[in-house]
Design an enzyme around this catalytic site. Structure first.
Site, PDB file in Angstrom:
ATOM      1  N   ASN A   1     -54.514 -25.840  54.276  1.00 11.46           N
ATOM      2  CA  ASN A   1     -55.393 -24.763  54.189  1.00 11.46           C
ATOM      3  C   ASN A   1     -56.813 -25.245  53.856  1.00 11.46           C
ATOM      4  O   ASN A   1     -57.817 -24.776  54.349  1.00 11.46           O
ATOM      5  CB  ASN A   1     -55.208 -23.642  53.148  1.00 11.46           C
ATOM      6  CG  ASN A   1     -54.035 -22.667  53.795  1.00 11.46           C
ATOM      7  OD1 ASN A   1     -54.386 -21.675  54.775  1.00 11.46           O
ATOM      8  ND2 ASN A   1     -52.807 -22.628  53.405  1.00 11.46           N
TER       9      ASN A   1
ATOM     10  N   GLY B   1     -52.248 -29.421  51.426  1.00 16.62           N
ATOM     11  CA  GLY B   1     -53.682 -29.335  51.658  1.00 16.62           C
ATOM     12  C   GLY B   1     -53.954 -28.746  52.963  1.00 16.62           C
ATOM     13  O   GLY B   1     -55.043 -28.989  53.250  1.00 16.62           O
TER      14      GLY B   1
ATOM     15  N   LEU C   1     -53.009 -18.880  36.495  1.00 16.02           N
ATOM     16  CA  LEU C   1     -54.225 -19.263  35.879  1.00 16.02           C
ATOM     17  C   LEU C   1     -54.331 -18.411  34.554  1.00 16.02           C
ATOM     18  O   LEU C   1     -53.855 -17.205  34.550  1.00 16.02           O
ATOM     19  CB  LEU C   1     -55.288 -18.834  36.699  1.00 16.02           C
ATOM     20  CG  LEU C   1     -55.558 -19.799  38.037  1.00 16.02           C
ATOM     21  CD1 LEU C   1     -56.713 -19.270  39.118  1.00 16.02           C
ATOM     22  CD2 LEU C   1     -56.039 -21.161  37.647  1.00 16.02           C
TER      23      LEU C   1
ATOM     24  N   HIS D   1     -51.439 -15.788  50.090  1.00 18.48           N
ATOM     25  CA  HIS D   1     -50.035 -15.820  49.550  1.00 18.48           C
ATOM     26  C   HIS D   1     -49.199 -15.654  51.151  1.00 18.48           C
ATOM     27  O   HIS D   1     -49.614 -14.801  51.868  1.00 18.48           O
ATOM     28  CB  HIS D   1     -49.891 -14.422  48.928  1.00 18.48           C
ATOM     29  CG  HIS D   1     -48.603 -14.288  48.348  1.00 18.48           C
ATOM     30  ND1 HIS D   1     -47.868 -15.141  47.396  1.00 18.48           N
ATOM     31  CD2 HIS D   1     -47.354 -13.613  48.796  1.00 18.48           C
ATOM     32  CE1 HIS D   1     -46.557 -14.987  47.333  1.00 18.48           C
ATOM     33  NE2 HIS D   1     -46.273 -14.043  48.155  1.00 18.48           N
TER      34      HIS D   1
ATOM     35  N   SER E   1     -51.241 -12.976  53.271  1.00 16.74           N
ATOM     36  CA  SER E   1     -52.409 -12.034  52.931  1.00 16.74           C
ATOM     37  C   SER E   1     -53.368 -12.962  52.063  1.00 16.74           C
ATOM     38  O   SER E   1     -52.929 -13.743  51.204  1.00 16.74           O
ATOM     39  CB  SER E   1     -51.719 -10.985  51.952  1.00 16.74           C
ATOM     40  OG  SER E   1     -50.517 -10.358  52.180  1.00 16.74           O
TER      41      SER E   1
ATOM     42  N   MET F   1     -50.070 -23.950  42.888  1.00 17.91           N
ATOM     43  CA  MET F   1     -48.973 -23.412  42.489  1.00 17.91           C
ATOM     44  C   MET F   1     -48.645 -22.940  40.736  1.00 17.91           C
ATOM     45  O   MET F   1     -47.526 -23.310  40.398  1.00 17.91           O
ATOM     46  CB  MET F   1     -47.734 -24.346  42.653  1.00 17.91           C
ATOM     47  CG  MET F   1     -47.653 -24.466  44.432  1.00 17.91           C
ATOM     48  SD  MET F   1     -47.689 -22.912  45.299  1.00 17.91           S
ATOM     49  CE  MET F   1     -45.908 -22.413  44.878  1.00 17.91           C
TER      50      MET F   1
ATOM     51  N   ASP G   1     -50.694 -12.124  42.187  1.00 21.80           N
ATOM     52  CA  ASP G   1     -50.444 -11.720  43.589  1.00 21.80           C
ATOM     53  C   ASP G   1     -50.537 -10.056  43.644  1.00 21.80           C
ATOM     54  O   ASP G   1     -50.212  -9.397  44.578  1.00 21.80           O
ATOM     55  CB  ASP G   1     -49.071 -12.164  44.002  1.00 21.80           C
ATOM     56  CG  ASP G   1     -48.871 -13.406  44.323  1.00 21.80           C
ATOM     57  OD1 ASP G   1     -49.878 -14.328  44.224  1.00 21.80           O
ATOM     58  OD2 ASP G   1     -47.667 -13.944  44.171  1.00 21.80           O
TER      59      ASP G   1
ATOM     60  N   ASN H   1     -57.371 -15.800  46.865  1.00 25.10           N
ATOM     61  CA  ASN H   1     -55.975 -16.427  47.010  1.00 25.10           C
ATOM     62  C   ASN H   1     -55.533 -16.181  48.386  1.00 25.10           C
ATOM     63  O   ASN H   1     -55.633 -15.075  48.769  1.00 25.10           O
ATOM     64  CB  ASN H   1     -55.176 -16.054  45.804  1.00 25.10           C
ATOM     65  CG  ASN H   1     -53.610 -16.852  45.930  1.00 25.10           C
ATOM     66  OD1 ASN H   1     -53.925 -17.916  46.004  1.00 25.10           O
ATOM     67  ND2 ASN H   1     -52.544 -16.021  45.751  1.00 25.10           N
TER      68      ASN H   1
HETATM   69  C1  GRF Z   1     -49.485 -21.809  51.720  1.00 21.42           C
HETATM   70  O1  GRF Z   1     -48.674 -21.231  52.548  1.00 21.42           O
HETATM   71  C2  GRF Z   1     -49.968 -20.678  50.974  1.00 21.42           C
HETATM   72  O2  GRF Z   1     -49.816 -19.402  51.489  1.00 21.42           O
HETATM   73  C3  GRF Z   1     -49.286 -20.804  49.558  1.00 21.42           C
HETATM   74  O3  GRF Z   1     -49.134 -22.212  49.622  1.00 21.42           O
HETATM   75  C4  GRF Z   1     -49.273 -22.870  50.721  1.00 21.42           C
HETATM   76  C5  GRF Z   1     -50.116 -23.871  50.637  1.00 21.42           C
HETATM   77  O4  GRF Z   1     -50.130 -24.878  51.974  1.00 21.42           O
HETATM   78  N1  GRF Z   1     -49.902 -20.152  48.767  1.00 21.42           N
HETATM   79  P1  GRF Z   1     -51.154 -25.918  52.226  1.00 21.42           P
HETATM   80  O5  GRF Z   1     -50.821 -27.188  50.877  1.00 21.42           O
HETATM   81  O6  GRF Z   1     -52.475 -25.298  52.305  1.00 21.42           O
HETATM   82  O7  GRF Z   1     -50.355 -26.454  53.436  1.00 21.42           O
END
Ligand code: GRF
Length: 228
Positions: free
Chosen positions: A14, A12, A93, A109, A136, A90, A145, A107
């Site tokens: 992000n 989490g 959808l 990636h 990205s 992960m 993606d 999203n």
């Molecule tokens: C990120 O690196 C994102 O690019 C990928 O999953 C990871 C999530 O990391 N899709 P976090 O849970 O936000 O730390």
């Protein structure tokens, strides 16, 4: 003002970066709901701690993807969600979920798309021997993606760097570019035209925003605006 749902399955970080940016006003949107398919994930604890409404259900308790996604959609409807931000979600959808929020799902990636799509973007980049890695942000379409790209950040791979170390450095860039992309989206400054996303200039209600320098050794395009 957009009411965002954040979908996440992992630590989490992000989500935290987006929450910080929404709290300090850099993202003019409200985080209305966090949804996770992993009730034990770090993101669930972070959302609870922050007092953000949380929908946490294991997908294993549902008969299939369609049923699980319908349950998420129902929760999002109750929370009057207007747009969706995937932050380390992960799971694929289902098409009906994506259609329900067409053009309103973002999203992030951890690779320079279209290279290394899929669940192991960083490990695959390192195995391949790339010299530049990155991340990205893109709009989500029905194929994984491949949606139109909003912003990308590139950084050099260091000699001998392993997946964990590279992911740590990519995350730091993600925490800059994702809030920026969501800001542009919330300000209605992103215009998707086929595969291309046009970034519209800041509106008259905002003063012209100067570009901020990219972190040392990295390249970010479009450039971050001041504050991100
Ligand atoms: C990120 O690196 C994102 O690019 C990928 O999953 C990871 C999530 O990391 N899709 P976090 O849970 O936000 O730390």
């Amino acid at each position: 003002m957009q009411r965002l749902a954040i979908l996440a399955s992992g630590t989490g970080s992000n989500f935290e970066a987006l929450l910080q940016a929404a709290t300090d006003g850099r993202i003019p949107a409200h985080i209305a709901l966090v949804l996770t398919n992993n009730p034990n994930a770090g993101v669930a604890h972070l959302a609870e701690k922050a007092g953000i409404p949380l929908w946490a259900r294991s997908h294993k308790d549902f008969s299939g993807r369609a049923e699980f996604d319908s349950a998420m959609l129902a929760a999002m409807e109750s929370a009057s969600v207007t747009a969706v931000v995937l932050a380390g979600y992960m799971r694929l959808l289902s098409p009906h979920f994506i259609r329900a929020y067409a053009g309103k799902i973002l999203n992030i990636h951890p690779s320079l798309l279209p290279a290394f799509a899929g669940g192991k973007g960083i490990a695959d980049s390192l195995d391949y021997g790339v010299r530049l890695a990155g991340c990205s942000v893109h709009f989500v379409t029905e194929e994984m993606d491949t949606g139109p790209i909003i912003i990308q950040a590139a950084l050099p791979v260091l000699p001998g760097e392993n997946t964990e170390a590279l992911h740590g450095r990519i995350r730091q860039l993600e925490h800059r570019i994702y809030p920026q992309a969501v800001h542009w989206f919330a300000r209605e400054r992103l215009l998707a035209q086929g595969r291309h996303v046009r970034l519209l200039p800041a509106g008259q209600d905002e003063s012209a925003v100067p570009a901020a320098p990219s972190p040392d050794g990295c390249l970010i395009n479009p450039p971050l605006e001041y504050g991100f």
